[in-house]
Motif scaffolding. Structure first.
Motif, short mmCIF file in Angstrom:
data_model
loop_
_atom_site.label_atom_id
_atom_site.label_comp_id
_atom_site.label_asym_id
_atom_site.label_seq_id
_atom_site.Cartn_x
_atom_site.Cartn_y
_atom_site.Cartn_z
N MET A 1 0.81 -1.19 0.00
CA MET A 1 0.00 0.00 0.00
C MET A 1 0.86 1.26 0.00
O MET A 1 0.46 2.28 -0.53
N TRP A 2 2.05 1.16 0.62
CA TRP A 2 2.91 2.33 0.70
C TRP A 2 3.24 2.88 -0.68
O TRP A 2 3.20 4.09 -0.90
N SER A 3 3.55 2.01 -1.61
CA SER A 3 3.92 2.45 -2.96
C SER A 3 2.80 3.24 -3.62
O SER A 3 3.04 4.28 -4.23
N ARG A 4 1.60 2.74 -3.49
CA ARG A 4 0.45 3.45 -4.07
C ARG A 4 0.25 4.81 -3.40
O ARG A 4 0.03 5.81 -4.08
N LEU A 5 0.31 4.82 -2.08
CA LEU A 5 0.11 6.08 -1.35
C LEU A 5 1.17 7.11 -1.72
O LEU A 5 0.86 8.28 -1.95
N PHE A 6 2.40 6.69 -1.76
CA PHE A 6 3.50 7.62 -1.95
C PHE A 6 3.66 8.04 -3.41
O PHE A 6 3.76 9.22 -3.72
N PHE A 7 3.69 7.07 -4.32
CA PHE A 7 4.01 7.37 -5.71
C PHE A 7 2.78 7.66 -6.57
O PHE A 7 2.80 8.60 -7.36
N ASN A 8 1.74 6.87 -6.46
CA ASN A 8 0.59 7.05 -7.34
C ASN A 8 -0.36 8.15 -6.88
O ASN A 8 -0.85 8.93 -7.69
N TRP A 9 -0.63 8.19 -5.58
CA TRP A 9 -1.64 9.10 -5.07
C TRP A 9 -1.05 10.34 -4.40
O TRP A 9 -1.80 11.19 -3.94
N ASP A 10 0.29 10.44 -4.33
CA ASP A 10 0.96 11.61 -3.73
C ASP A 10 0.44 11.95 -2.34
O ASP A 10 0.17 13.10 -2.01
N ARG A 11 0.32 10.96 -1.51
CA ARG A 11 -0.16 11.12 -0.13
C ARG A 11 1.00 10.83 0.83
O ARG A 11 1.09 9.76 1.42
N GLY A 12 1.91 11.79 0.96
CA GLY A 12 3.09 11.60 1.78
C GLY A 12 2.80 11.34 3.24
O GLY A 12 3.42 10.48 3.87
N ALA A 13 1.83 12.07 3.80
CA ALA A 13 1.50 11.89 5.21
C ALA A 13 0.92 10.50 5.46
O ALA A 13 1.29 9.83 6.44
N LEU A 14 0.04 10.05 4.59
CA LEU A 14 -0.53 8.71 4.76
C LEU A 14 0.51 7.63 4.55
O LEU A 14 0.51 6.61 5.25
N ALA A 15 1.41 7.85 3.60
CA ALA A 15 2.49 6.88 3.37
C ALA A 15 3.40 6.80 4.58
O ALA A 15 3.81 5.70 5.00
N ALA A 16 3.71 7.94 5.20
CA ALA A 16 4.55 7.95 6.40
C ALA A 16 3.84 7.25 7.55
O ALA A 16 4.47 6.48 8.30
N ALA A 17 2.55 7.48 7.70
CA ALA A 17 1.79 6.81 8.76
C ALA A 17 1.73 5.30 8.51
O ALA A 17 1.87 4.50 9.44
N GLU A 18 1.55 4.92 7.26
CA GLU A 18 1.46 3.49 6.93
C GLU A 18 2.77 2.77 7.21
O GLU A 18 2.78 1.70 7.79
N VAL A 19 3.89 3.37 6.82
CA VAL A 19 5.17 2.72 7.03
C VAL A 19 5.54 2.73 8.52
O VAL A 19 6.18 1.79 9.00
N ALA A 20 5.10 3.74 9.25
CA ALA A 20 5.34 3.75 10.70
C ALA A 20 4.54 2.62 11.37
O ALA A 20 5.06 1.95 12.27
N LEU A 21 3.32 2.43 10.92
CA LEU A 21 2.52 1.32 11.45
C LEU A 21 3.17 -0.01 11.11
O LEU A 21 3.23 -0.91 11.96
N LEU A 22 3.67 -0.14 9.89
CA LEU A 22 4.37 -1.36 9.50
C LEU A 22 5.58 -1.61 10.39
O LEU A 22 5.82 -2.74 10.83
N LEU A 23 6.32 -0.56 10.70
CA LEU A 23 7.49 -0.70 11.58
C LEU A 23 7.09 -1.21 12.95
O LEU A 23 7.71 -2.12 13.49
N VAL A 24 6.04 -0.66 13.51
CA VAL A 24 5.57 -1.11 14.82
C VAL A 24 5.14 -2.57 14.77
O VAL A 24 5.50 -3.37 15.65
#
Length: 69
Positions: free
Chosen positions: A1-24
């Motif tokens: 999902m990160w790739s779509r959020l960051f590259f396709n949909w230009d949603r940097g904040a959501l991509a950062a939140a998603e990858v932070a959740l993945l890290l946890v």
């Protein structure tokens, strides 16, 4: 999902939140695995480090380009 959020949909904040959740979740999984098998927990350490790096990189790129992401 990160790739779509960051590259396709230009949603940097959501991509950062998603990858932070993945890290946890990956860190939690590594701890849970380590309780059962120390080797299994240690085998997840490189993945935790990689996702941590991806988290920092995502955050930095998003903060450096708030108008684009």
């Amino acid at each position: 999902m990160w790739s779509r959020l960051f590259f396709n949909w230009d949603r940097g904040a959501l991509a950062a939140a998603e990858v932070a959740l993945l890290l946890v979740l990956v860190a939690w999984t590594a701890v849970a695995f380590a309780r059962i098998s120390r080797v299994a927990g240690l085998l997840l350490v490189p993945y935790v480090l990689w996702v941590g790096f991806a988290s920092v990189l995502t955050w930095a790129v998003w903060r450096a380009n708030p108008d684009l992401l």
